[in-house]
Design a protein around this motif. Structure first.
Motif, PDB file in Angstrom:
ATOM      1  N   MET A 134       0.841  -1.212   0.000  1.00  0.00           N
ATOM      2  CA  MET A 134       0.000   0.000   0.000  1.00  0.00           C
ATOM      3  C   MET A 134       0.873   1.258   0.000  1.00  0.00           C
ATOM      4  O   MET A 134       0.533   2.251  -0.647  1.00  0.00           O
ATOM      5  N   ASP A 135       1.994   1.188   0.719  1.00  0.00           N
ATOM      6  CA  ASP A 135       2.909   2.346   0.748  1.00  0.00           C
ATOM      7  C   ASP A 135       3.469   2.643  -0.640  1.00  0.00           C
ATOM      8  O   ASP A 135       3.691   3.802  -1.001  1.00  0.00           O
ATOM      9  N   ILE A 136       3.701   1.610  -1.419  1.00  0.00           N
ATOM     10  CA  ILE A 136       4.225   1.811  -2.785  1.00  0.00           C
ATOM     11  C   ILE A 136       3.159   2.483  -3.655  1.00  0.00           C
ATOM     12  O   ILE A 136       3.431   3.441  -4.369  1.00  0.00           O
ATOM     13  N   VAL A 137       1.934   1.973  -3.545  1.00  0.00           N
ATOM     14  CA  VAL A 137       0.869   2.480  -4.427  1.00  0.00           C
ATOM     15  C   VAL A 137       0.513   3.928  -4.072  1.00  0.00           C
ATOM     16  O   VAL A 137       0.146   4.716  -4.943  1.00  0.00           O
ATOM     17  N   THR A 138       0.667   4.299  -2.799  1.00  0.00           N
ATOM     18  CA  THR A 138       0.345   5.673  -2.407  1.00  0.00           C
ATOM     19  C   THR A 138       1.571   6.601  -2.488  1.00  0.00           C
ATOM     20  O   THR A 138       1.458   7.783  -2.167  1.00  0.00           O
ATOM     21  N   GLY A 139       2.702   6.067  -2.882  1.00  0.00           N
ATOM     22  CA  GLY A 139       3.889   6.902  -3.053  1.00  0.00           C
ATOM     23  C   GLY A 139       4.671   7.157  -1.776  1.00  0.00           C
ATOM     24  O   GLY A 139       5.623   7.934  -1.766  1.00  0.00           O
ATOM     25  N   LYS A 140       4.285   6.480  -0.693  1.00  0.00           N
ATOM     26  CA  LYS A 140       5.001   6.685   0.573  1.00  0.00           C
ATOM     27  C   LYS A 140       6.378   6.017   0.519  1.00  0.00           C
ATOM     28  O   LYS A 140       7.345   6.499   1.092  1.00  0.00           O
ATOM     29  N   THR A 141       6.424   4.874  -0.167  1.00  0.00           N
ATOM     30  CA  THR A 141       7.687   4.139  -0.322  1.00  0.00           C
ATOM     31  C   THR A 141       7.994   4.023  -1.803  1.00  0.00           C
ATOM     32  O   THR A 141       7.111   3.721  -2.603  1.00  0.00           O
ATOM     33  N   ARG A 142       9.259   4.280  -2.137  1.00  0.00           N
ATOM     34  CA  ARG A 142       9.679   4.170  -3.551  1.00  0.00           C
ATOM     35  C   ARG A 142      10.247   2.787  -3.818  1.00  0.00           C
ATOM     36  O   ARG A 142      11.097   2.333  -3.064  1.00  0.00           O
ATOM     37  N   PRO A 143       9.815   2.158  -4.898  1.00  0.00           N
ATOM     38  CA  PRO A 143      10.436   0.865  -5.232  1.00  0.00           C
ATOM     39  C   PRO A 143      11.878   1.050  -5.696  1.00  0.00           C
ATOM     40  O   PRO A 143      12.203   2.089  -6.270  1.00  0.00           O
ATOM     41  N   ASP A 144      12.729   0.057  -5.452  1.00  0.00           N
ATOM     42  CA  ASP A 144      14.096   0.144  -5.996  1.00  0.00           C
ATOM     43  C   ASP A 144      14.140  -0.445  -7.402  1.00  0.00           C
ATOM     44  O   ASP A 144      15.082  -0.241  -8.124  1.00  0.00           O
ATOM     45  N   ALA A 145      13.128  -1.215  -7.759  1.00  0.00           N
ATOM     46  CA  ALA A 145      13.081  -1.768  -9.115  1.00  0.00           C
ATOM     47  C   ALA A 145      11.625  -2.006  -9.481  1.00  0.00           C
ATOM     48  O   ALA A 145      10.772  -2.084  -8.603  1.00  0.00           O
ATOM     49  N   GLY A 146      11.375  -2.110 -10.788  1.00  0.00           N
ATOM     50  CA  GLY A 146      10.025  -2.380 -11.269  1.00  0.00           C
ATOM     51  C   GLY A 146       9.258  -1.095 -11.522  1.00  0.00           C
ATOM     52  O   GLY A 146       9.801   0.004 -11.386  1.00  0.00           O
ATOM     53  N   ARG A 147       7.992  -1.239 -11.908  1.00  0.00           N
ATOM     54  CA  ARG A 147       7.207  -0.031 -12.198  1.00  0.00           C
ATOM     55  C   ARG A 147       5.776  -0.165 -11.687  1.00  0.00           C
ATOM     56  O   ARG A 147       5.243  -1.273 -11.566  1.00  0.00           O
ATOM     57  N   VAL A 148       5.200   0.983 -11.388  1.00  0.00           N
ATOM     58  CA  VAL A 148       3.811   1.037 -10.928  1.00  0.00           C
ATOM     59  C   VAL A 148       3.077   2.014 -11.837  1.00  0.00           C
ATOM     60  O   VAL A 148       3.427   3.196 -11.884  1.00  0.00           O
ATOM     61  N   LEU A 149       2.097   1.499 -12.567  1.00  0.00           N
ATOM     62  CA  LEU A 149       1.307   2.367 -13.448  1.00  0.00           C
ATOM     63  C   LEU A 149      -0.091   2.500 -12.878  1.00  0.00           C
ATOM     64  O   LEU A 149      -0.707   1.507 -12.477  1.00  0.00           O
ATOM     65  N   PHE A 150      -0.593   3.727 -12.861  1.00  0.00           N
ATOM     66  CA  PHE A 150      -1.967   3.974 -12.419  1.00  0.00           C
ATOM     67  C   PHE A 150      -2.661   4.701 -13.557  1.00  0.00           C
ATOM     68  O   PHE A 150      -2.299   5.836 -13.886  1.00  0.00           O
ATOM     69  N   GLY A 151      -3.638   4.041 -14.166  1.00  0.00           N
ATOM     70  CA  GLY A 151      -4.184   4.607 -15.401  1.00  0.00           C
ATOM     71  C   GLY A 151      -3.050   4.667 -16.398  1.00  0.00           C
ATOM     72  O   GLY A 151      -2.299   3.709 -16.555  1.00  0.00           O
ATOM     73  N   GLU A 152      -2.864   5.809 -17.002  1.00  0.00           N
ATOM     74  CA  GLU A 152      -1.764   5.954 -17.960  1.00  0.00           C
ATOM     75  C   GLU A 152      -0.539   6.503 -17.254  1.00  0.00           C
ATOM     76  O   GLU A 152       0.505   6.673 -17.865  1.00  0.00           O
ATOM     77  N   LYS A 153      -0.661   6.811 -15.962  1.00  0.00           N
ATOM     78  CA  LYS A 153       0.422   7.538 -15.299  1.00  0.00           C
ATOM     79  C   LYS A 153       1.333   6.619 -14.498  1.00  0.00           C
ATOM     80  O   LYS A 153       0.874   5.650 -13.900  1.00  0.00           O
ATOM     81  N   SER A 154       2.594   6.956 -14.473  1.00  0.00           N
ATOM     82  CA  SER A 154       3.531   6.178 -13.678  1.00  0.00           C
ATOM     83  C   SER A 154       3.633   6.762 -12.284  1.00  0.00           C
ATOM     84  O   SER A 154       3.822   7.964 -12.115  1.00  0.00           O
ATOM     85  N   ILE A 155       3.476   5.904 -11.292  1.00  0.00           N
ATOM     86  CA  ILE A 155       3.646   6.353  -9.906  1.00  0.00           C
ATOM     87  C   ILE A 155       5.103   6.208  -9.505  1.00  0.00           C
ATOM     88  O   ILE A 155       5.667   7.007  -8.774  1.00  0.00           O
ATOM     89  N   SER A 156       5.758   5.170 -10.047  1.00  0.00           N
ATOM     90  CA  SER A 156       7.097   4.849  -9.572  1.00  0.00           C
ATOM     91  C   SER A 156       8.190   5.703 -10.208  1.00  0.00           C
ATOM     92  O   SER A 156       9.160   6.060  -9.553  1.00  0.00           O
ATOM     93  N   LEU A 157       8.021   6.065 -11.489  1.00  0.00           N
ATOM     94  CA  LEU A 157       9.162   6.673 -12.184  1.00  0.00           C
ATOM     95  C   LEU A 157       9.244   8.177 -12.017  1.00  0.00           C
ATOM     96  O   LEU A 157      10.317   8.739 -11.963  1.00  0.00           O
ATOM     97  N   LEU A 158       8.092   8.830 -11.928  1.00  0.00           N
ATOM     98  CA  LEU A 158       8.128  10.287 -11.955  1.00  0.00           C
ATOM     99  C   LEU A 158       8.311  10.923 -10.577  1.00  0.00           C
ATOM    100  O   LEU A 158       8.261  12.126 -10.435  1.00  0.00           O
ATOM    101  N   ARG A 159       8.543  10.094  -9.589  1.00  0.00           N
ATOM    102  CA  ARG A 159       8.792  10.597  -8.237  1.00  0.00           C
ATOM    103  C   ARG A 159       7.675  11.546  -7.793  1.00  0.00           C
ATOM    104  O   ARG A 159       7.905  12.648  -7.332  1.00  0.00           O
ATOM    105  N   ARG A 160       6.456  11.098  -7.975  1.00  0.00           N
ATOM    106  CA  ARG A 160       5.315  11.906  -7.547  1.00  0.00           C
ATOM    107  C   ARG A 160       5.223  11.897  -6.032  1.00  0.00           C
ATOM    108  O   ARG A 160       5.525  10.899  -5.399  1.00  0.00           O
ATOM    109  N   SER A 161       4.727  12.987  -5.470  1.00  0.00           N
ATOM    110  CA  SER A 161       4.560  13.059  -4.021  1.00  0.00           C
ATOM    111  C   SER A 161       3.291  12.296  -3.635  1.00  0.00           C
ATOM    112  O   SER A 161       2.433  12.030  -4.488  1.00  0.00           O
ATOM    113  N   GLU A 162       3.147  11.995  -2.342  1.00  0.00           N
ATOM    114  CA  GLU A 162       1.938  11.307  -1.875  1.00  0.00           C
ATOM    115  C   GLU A 162       0.699  12.147  -2.186  1.00  0.00           C
ATOM    116  O   GLU A 162      -0.339  11.619  -2.575  1.00  0.00           O
TER     117      GLU A 162
END
Ligand code: ADP
Length: 246
Positions: A47-75
């Motif tokens: 849940m922390d990964i999906v909400t941006g609280k924790t950043r993954p060290d590898a892999g990707r998280v896409l929400f809709g068309e947007k990347s949560i993991s790569l663009l370093r979005r804030s919570e």
């Protein structure tokens, strides 16, 4: 069905310890999903990964068309693009009425700049009624939130999250501490909410998960161990060994 949330090959390491290990997970735009697993399986970190609280060290998280993991979005930014998270303990404003709590949430959903000059109009009062109705509190609008039962406070908080119009709602152990009647109402509410958005329920209580009657993902050591109906996963010998047999 194309997915709303797509987690692919995600890893999270804390001080050399792999809490999430090559996790892949998908959920559709109007799907109810239960995520279960023993303590330490990685449910909270997921849940922390999906909400941006924790950043993954590898892999990707896409929400809709947007990347949560790569663009370093804030919570806050991730919440604005449509991810809502309900923690276990309700954090409603106890001195305010149910209606005022919902109105406060509607106001906050406007974003930091618009809030300053915002005054509620008829559409906002109507929306408050609608939100209260969605979470079974229409008859309690004028009550102080501090007087509500534990279950009703949980529902109020879900209503407050709905004010942000999330496309994905993450709910942590929604039935904990509830009476039997409240649990039944919560089941019906979650099933209903998942008709128009994705709902992920992280839960320990297998009986509650059974009642949700949805696809279940079993996590173990940071990966998906099994996925399918509750009957399918509870019949899986690996699941029995790591989770149910304890
Ligand atoms: P769950 O919610 O399924 O109980 P968690 O996601 O909380 O599991 O934890 C997964 C693993 O990662 C556990 O072994 C836990 O001890 C470890 N962990 C979680 N957060 C941290 C952290 N901030 N630092 C170190 N280890 C952590």
């Amino acid at each position: 069905m194309s997915s709303l949330l797509e987690v692919s090959g995600v890893c999270v390491t804390f001080d050399g310890f792999r809490a999430i290990n090559n996790l892949s997970f998908q959920i559709g735009p109007a799907e109810l999903r239960a995520v279960i697993g023993p303590n330490g399986a990685g449910k909270t970190t997921f849940m922390d990964i999906v909400t941006g609280k924790t950043r993954p060290d590898a892999g990707r998280v896409l929400f809709g068309e947007k990347s949560i993991s790569l663009l370093r979005r804030s919570e806050a930014e991730i919440a604005r693009i449509g991810v809502g998270r309900k923690f276990q303990r309700p954090t409603v404003f106890e001195d305010q009425s149910v209606a005022d709590n919902l109105m406060t949430a509607l106001k906050a959903a406007r974003g930091p700049w618009k809030v300053l000059f915002w005054r509620p109009g008829p559409a906002d009062h109507a929306r408050v009624l609608e939100l209260a109705d969605q979470v079974g509190l229409a008859a309690h609008l004028a009550r102080k939130s501090g007087e509500l039962s534990h279950g009703q406070k949980q529902w109020l908080e879900i209503g407050m999250l709905l004010a942000q119009e999330p496309r994905l709602l993450l709910v942590d152990e929604p039935a904990a501490g509830m009476t039997l009647a409240e649990r039944e109402q919560t089941t019906a509410m979650l099933v209903d909410l998942a008709k128009t958005r994705a709902v992920v329920v992280v839960e320990h209580d297998m009986e509650f998960v059974r009642r949700l009657n949805c696809k279940v993902t079993v996590l173990h050591e940071g990966s998906v161990l099994a996925e399918g109906s509750i009957d399918h996963v509870t019949a899986d010998p690996q699941v029995v060994e790591v989770y149910l047999g304890r």
